[in-house]
Design an enzyme around this catalytic site. Structure first.
Site, PDB file in Angstrom:
ATOM      1  CD  GLU A   4      -3.273  -0.671   2.011  1.00  0.00           C
ATOM      2  OE1 GLU A   4      -3.304   0.399   2.634  1.00  0.00           O
ATOM      3  OE2 GLU A   4      -4.089  -1.576   2.183  1.00  0.00           O
ATOM      4  N   GLY A   5       1.943   1.200  -0.736  1.00  0.00           N
ATOM      5  CA  GLY A   5       2.871   2.331  -0.787  1.00  0.00           C
ATOM      6  C   GLY A   5       4.019   2.095   0.171  1.00  0.00           C
TER       7      GLY A   5
END
Length: 831
Positions: free
Chosen positions: A499-500
């Site tokens: 998620e990043g």
């Protein structure tokens, strides 16, 4: 005369703090000159010389003149030093909303607004689901069996999760889902994570960024009616394919492409795309029945009547659609949740499969950014708080019962220091999780807040688990069903990465989006700089001089608030008086952040986004202020329990010290020496620093987390309830529950021990039963007390044991159990 000059300075300072209009500054200075001349304090020559200053003030006050003489040239300069935003950057900036982060970034937080935010809560239905269904799913799945036996969530757990609606928590009841709040969603994922990471991930993915969420926000009615009931029942398992080998963190540059064309679908010619993709790291892909796919659409023949490059588009494709390839599995650090690649070559995808239909072709990047803005605030913060509670609960119990040198190891200062860090960090990250989830339930989509929660919760969970591994020592590094922490230790890097990646989240998203979205003027400046005509110039003019006034206001506030003890900083009304110091220091740091950000943008211009050490540290200040806000808010939400104050003080002082360190590093390493000197004079004229938690604070936290009571219960609330009938891993917790009675008996017998009448409590738990029998024989304890000691000894002995296996880890036995009726089966397996 000195008094007269001082009066001007004070009055001007007040107008700057008020961000007063230029007319008021003009009137003040003119009145000061006139009164000084009338009172004989200055002569006409001095008055005439000072009146020259009125000319630039008059230019600033007369907007039409100001726009011609100042604003138009400054806009040309601004256009040169500030790069234009690309469409993908624009979509990212527009995604989500601003919330409390904007208050902190503006330098003047309204604490009453934060304290008025409703505390997160569960409905009766949500609480029952957490207590019954979620508890049962925890009973059915554990980390050891998932990783060592099934390499997945066990089949019985999968069946139960589908049957009870775990995969459709965010889907409204109208479509057969549970319709749970964001906070309920967060609580469920947190609880599952205190027991089994595979269960947590398998449940959280369908309820976060994926087909269900995208359909709810953007899908057509037909798509919702078809897919949402199936997703809610678990008859459809979703995944979402975004990440490509050559576009990881830079997801906007994905090379997966769909060419607009006509093709045959269900017996008729229809408009669609020939899509080629190669995706990896796709959670649930190996078992997914419906594939969410992000790809870039190109329309070289103009079949859609628009531009050639239409941008990123999201489609929903059945896994058995012709040409879809579901690859094998990735193996992410023993987390063993389903994860793998998917690909396709020239797959015809009809346009009706685009989420939202033809109207949403090219709208995929905006969809993803808006959904990520919410999803980051739940999935990883919740799962990592769960792992942190698993670590703190187990390790603190272990430290309280494990004896060395004839005392529990939790009494040693060397153990108390990391144990305090674990508990203090847990209090802070759980508060952050709760506040972020409550924002979602109020209709917000705070993209910056969700990035803060994702980054800092996962980073602090890493610190917690690492400290836990140090404290349980050899038990932590030997794998087996009795090791409650090793799998969490192995899996922590996954949360840091997905998620990043955290490096990108810290240096680009938190400050990059925060500086533009949260600032009251920057976004308007960027947009109006490109607007043609007089209206655009007028908007730029208002934003530009508003920005200058804002910068001067924060400079004045920073200088005023830098006074010793912060005597000029107001204390928010309605806040707990024992925490007033933290509110004042947070206000001071908020003002310093606003000033440092504006000075950095003014001196570095468009190069700031490449100065990642600067943006990272500025983002750290914002993040720590948000974490501190969450800590203070949690204390209020829980009714100001005085017994929790050691946790609150430790977490608050830690956040302040981290923010202060980041600010000092910004000043010390700023690329612009002018900016560094100005910031040092305005923000830190007297030096000093905010101190981290001291040894006394650490000792108080360590003692509290090892003690039975409401404070420890609140810290670990929402965890799975360990029970011996479900898993012997519960022995540590059962022994901890029994230990106070044993400790009380030991304290009562201490005079007899000192007198030599009986031996001291044995360090070997297996000898404790014999010791209890001997003490009972002397009439010093009764049968009930002996039974309590014996039960404690049995469970404590299980708790400290380490699993062992055959020398070949059972390989030979496994080979013998193969179906030897198949010719060559044994030799094949051995190979």
């Amino acid at each position: 005369m000195a008094f007269w000059i001082g009066a001007l300075i004070v009055a001007g300072f007040a107008l700057v703090l008020w961000q007063a209009h230029a007319w008021l500054h003009l009137m003040l200075f003119a009145a000061w000159i006139g009164a000084g001349y009338a009172l004989g304090l200055i002569g006409w020559q001095v008055a005439a010389m000072l009146s020259v200053v009125l000319v630039p003030l008059l230019v600033l006050a007369l907007h039409p003149v100001r726009r011609v003489l100042l604003t138009a040239p400054l806009r040309n300069v601004f256009r040169k030093i500030m790069p234009r935003m690309s469409p993908t950057e624009q979509a990212a900036i527009d995604a989500g909303t601003v919330w409390w982060d904007a208050e902190l970034f503006a330098g003047k937080p309204d604490w009453r607004r934060l304290l008025a935010t409703p505390a997160p809560s569960l409905t009766g239905e949500e609480q029952r689901f957490l207590d019954v269904e979620t508890e049962k799913l925890c009973d059915l799945a554990n980390d050891w069996e998932s990783t060592a036996v099934w390499q997945d969530m066990p089949p019985a757990a999968w069946a139960y999760a589908r049957d009870k609606g775990f995969l459709g928590m965010i889907i409204p009841k109208a479509y057969g889902g549970l319709g749970f709040s964001a906070y309920a969603h967060s609580q469920v994922i947190q609880k599952l994570s205190t027991r089994c990471s595979a269960a947590a991930v398998s449940v959280m993915v369908p309820n976060s960024l994926g087909p269900a969420e995208l359909l709810l926000h953007y899908g057509t009615d037909a798509q919702k009616d078809h897919y949402l009931p199936r997703l809610a029942r678990g008859t459809e398992i979703p995944c979402f394919a975004l990440t490509s080998p050559y576009a990881g963190s830079d997801a906007a540059s994905i090379t997966d492409t769909g060419i607009v064309c006509r093709g045959m679908w269900q017996g008729r010619e229809t408009l669609g795309f020939r899509v080629t993709w190669n995706k990896r790291y796709i959670t649930l892909a190996p078992i997914a029945t419906v594939l969410g796919l992000a790809f870039r659409v190109r329309d070289p023949d103009g079949l859609l009547g628009g531009e050639t490059d239409l941008g990123i588009t999201c489609a929903l494709i059945p896994h058995d659609h012709p040409g879809v390839q579901i690859g094998r599995r990735h193996w992410p650090l023993n987390a063993v949740f389903q994860n793998g690649p998917t690909s396709g070559e020239d797959v015809f995808v009809p346009i009706d499969m685009v989420i939202g239909g033809r109207a949403q072709v090219g709208g995929g990047w905006r969809m993803l950014m808006e959904c990520l803005a919410a999803g980051r605030a739940i999935s990883l913060p919740s799962s990592n708080v769960g792992m942190a509670k698993l670590a703190v609960g187990g390790v603190s119990a272990y430290a309280a019962i494990r004896r060395q040198f004839n005392v529990p190891i939790g009494m040693f200062e060397g153990v108390q220091e990391p144990l305090a860090r674990m508990a203090g960090h847990l209090y802070a990250i759980d508060a952050t999780r709760r506040l972020a989830a409550s924002a979602l339930d109020q209709g917000e989509k705070p993209s910056v807040v969700s990035a803060i929660a994702k980054y800092h919760v996962t980073e602090r969970a890493r610190l917690i688990v690492n400290d836990g591994m140090d404290l349980i020592g050899g038990k932590g590094i030997c794998m087996g069903p009795g090791n409650f922490l090793a799998r969490a230790y192995q899996q922590i890097p996954i949360a840091i990465t997905v998620e990043g990646a955290n490096i990108m989240t810290r240096t680009l998203i938190i400050f990059g989006q925060g500086a533009i979205r949260c600032h009251p003027y920057i976004l308007t400046l960027l947009r109006s700089a490109e607007e043609p005509g007089g209206a655009g110039l007028a908007r730029f003019d208002r934003a530009l001089f508003g920005y200058f006034a804002f910068l001067l206001r924060n400079a004045a506030r920073a200088l005023a608030f830098a006074t010793p003890a912060g005597v000029l900083i107001p204390t928010p009304s309605g806040a707990a008086p024992e925490l007033a110091l933290y509110y004042r220091r947070a206000t001071r740091l908020s003002t310093a952040l606003a000033l440092a950000s504006d000075v950095s943008m003014a001196t570095l211009g468009g190069t700031l986004k490449r100065r990642e050490t600067v943006t990272g540290r500025l983002g750290d200040i914002l993040s720590q202020l948000f974490i501190l806000s969450a800590v203070l808010k949690r204390f209020e939400d829980e009714g100001r329990p005085a017994v929790d104050l050691p946790f609150v003080h430790w977490a608050a002082r830690d956040a302040l010290a981290r923010a202060d360190t980041a600010l000092r590093e910004v000043i010390a390493n700023h690329p612009s020496r002018f900016a560094a000197i100005a910031l040092r004079l305005l923000v830190r004229p007297f030096g000093g620093r905010f101190s981290a938690p001291d040894d006394r604070a650490a000792a108080a936290v360590a003692q509290l987390v090892q003690s039975h009571g409401p404070a420890r219960d609140r810290l670990l609330a929402g965890s799975w309830t360990p029970r011996m009938e479900v898993d012997s891993i519960a022995a540590t917790h059962v022994a901890f529950e029994l230990y106070p009675a044993v400790a009380a008996i030991e304290a009562r017998l201490r005079p007899a021990i000192r007198a030599g009448r009986i031996a001291r409590l044995p360090q070997n738990f297996r000898a404790l039963g014999t010791w209890a029998a001997e003490v009972q024989a002397q009439g010093l304890i009764d049968g009930g007390e002996r039974e309590a000691i014996t039960r404690f000894a049995e469970h404590a002995d299980i708790a400290i044991q380490v699993d062992d296996f055959p020398s070949d880890f059972g390989l030979a036995e496994g080979l013998r159990q193969l179906d030897s009726s198949k010719p060559g089966a044994l030799a094949e397996a051995a190979e």
